[in-house]
Scaffold this active site. Sequence first.
Site, PDB file in Angstrom:
ATOM      1  N   ASP A 186      59.620  33.848  29.249  1.00  0.00           N
ATOM      2  CA  ASP A 186      60.689  34.781  28.881  1.00  0.00           C
ATOM      3  C   ASP A 186      61.193  35.429  30.181  1.00  0.00           C
ATOM      4  OD1 ASP A 186      62.234  36.326  27.082  1.00  0.00           O
ATOM      5  OD2 ASP A 186      60.727  37.874  26.967  1.00  0.00           O
ATOM      6  N   ARG A 193      51.920  32.818  13.336  1.00  0.00           N
ATOM      7  CA  ARG A 193      51.449  31.803  14.293  1.00  0.00           C
ATOM      8  C   ARG A 193      51.223  30.459  13.596  1.00  0.00           C
ATOM      9  NH1 ARG A 193      49.851  34.242  19.221  1.00  0.00           N
ATOM     10  NH2 ARG A 193      48.992  36.327  19.014  1.00  0.00           N
ATOM     11  N   PHE A 253      64.262  36.095  19.388  1.00  0.00           N
ATOM     12  CA  PHE A 253      62.816  36.259  19.259  1.00  0.00           C
ATOM     13  C   PHE A 253      62.301  35.221  18.278  1.00  0.00           C
ATOM     14  CE2 PHE A 253      58.714  38.070  18.287  1.00  0.00           C
ATOM     15  CZ  PHE A 253      58.308  38.508  19.540  1.00  0.00           C
ATOM     16  N   GLU A 270      51.776  27.094  28.631  1.00  0.00           N
ATOM     17  CA  GLU A 270      52.290  28.402  28.188  1.00  0.00           C
ATOM     18  C   GLU A 270      53.169  28.181  26.954  1.00  0.00           C
ATOM     19  OE1 GLU A 270      52.440  31.455  27.943  1.00  0.00           O
ATOM     20  OE2 GLU A 270      53.744  32.467  29.375  1.00  0.00           O
ATOM     21  N   ASP A 271      53.222  29.180  26.081  1.00  0.00           N
ATOM     22  CA  ASP A 271      54.088  29.030  24.904  1.00  0.00           C
ATOM     23  C   ASP A 271      55.559  29.259  25.263  1.00  0.00           C
ATOM     24  OD1 ASP A 271      53.739  31.773  25.334  1.00  0.00           O
ATOM     25  OD2 ASP A 271      53.404  32.277  23.236  1.00  0.00           O
TER      26      ASP A 271
END
Length: 178
Positions: free
Chosen positions: A104, A166, A153, A100-101
């Site tokens: 959160d 990206r 963010f 997973e990136d």
Amino acid sequence: MTRDYTIKPMITADRIAARVEALAAEINAYFAGTEKLVVVGLLRGSYVFIADLARKLELPVEVDFIEASSYGSGTESSREVRILKDLRSPIEGLDVLVVEDIVDTGHTLKHVLKLLASRKPNRLEVCALLSKPSRREVEIRARWIGFEIPDEFVVGYGIDYAQRNRNLPYIGAVEFSD
Ligand code: IMP
């Protein structure tokens, strides 16, 4: 519509590379002797991370992808998670590593893990590049975390803001101009 913003560097490409190497060493040791490790990338944010990580794995690896809906074009997490693209192959009885990136709130991963666990894999583990612990709303058991970051963010290294940035080789925090 995106707001005007600049990007403040947070984690350099060199630091990411070193951390990916260290994570891969731990994953190699943990899954040593496995017949097959299915590395499942959560699209789209994990595509750069999974490419670098998978190339450091010295195990019999297969790569598959799953896509869950997350943010639209904004920066607020939605609580409702939907599967947009499922795995190509069954995982019953296999070792699975979900890549997973960012974790959160944890809702996306929780939903995906529940789905994958229902398919009875042998071992089901998570490697997340980033985690924002202060944002967590549901508990997530991730065996490997690359970096814990504050509630900012971020973009880069596969991670986007409204589909942009990206392709940045490093991770940076978005700073809105207004
Ligand atoms: P969660 O369900 O709240 O844990 O959100 C997970 C997903 O939201 C991640 O896989 C990302 O796609 C996205 N996300 C969370 N934080 C950020 C961020 O800082 N930048 C870009 N995307 C993010």
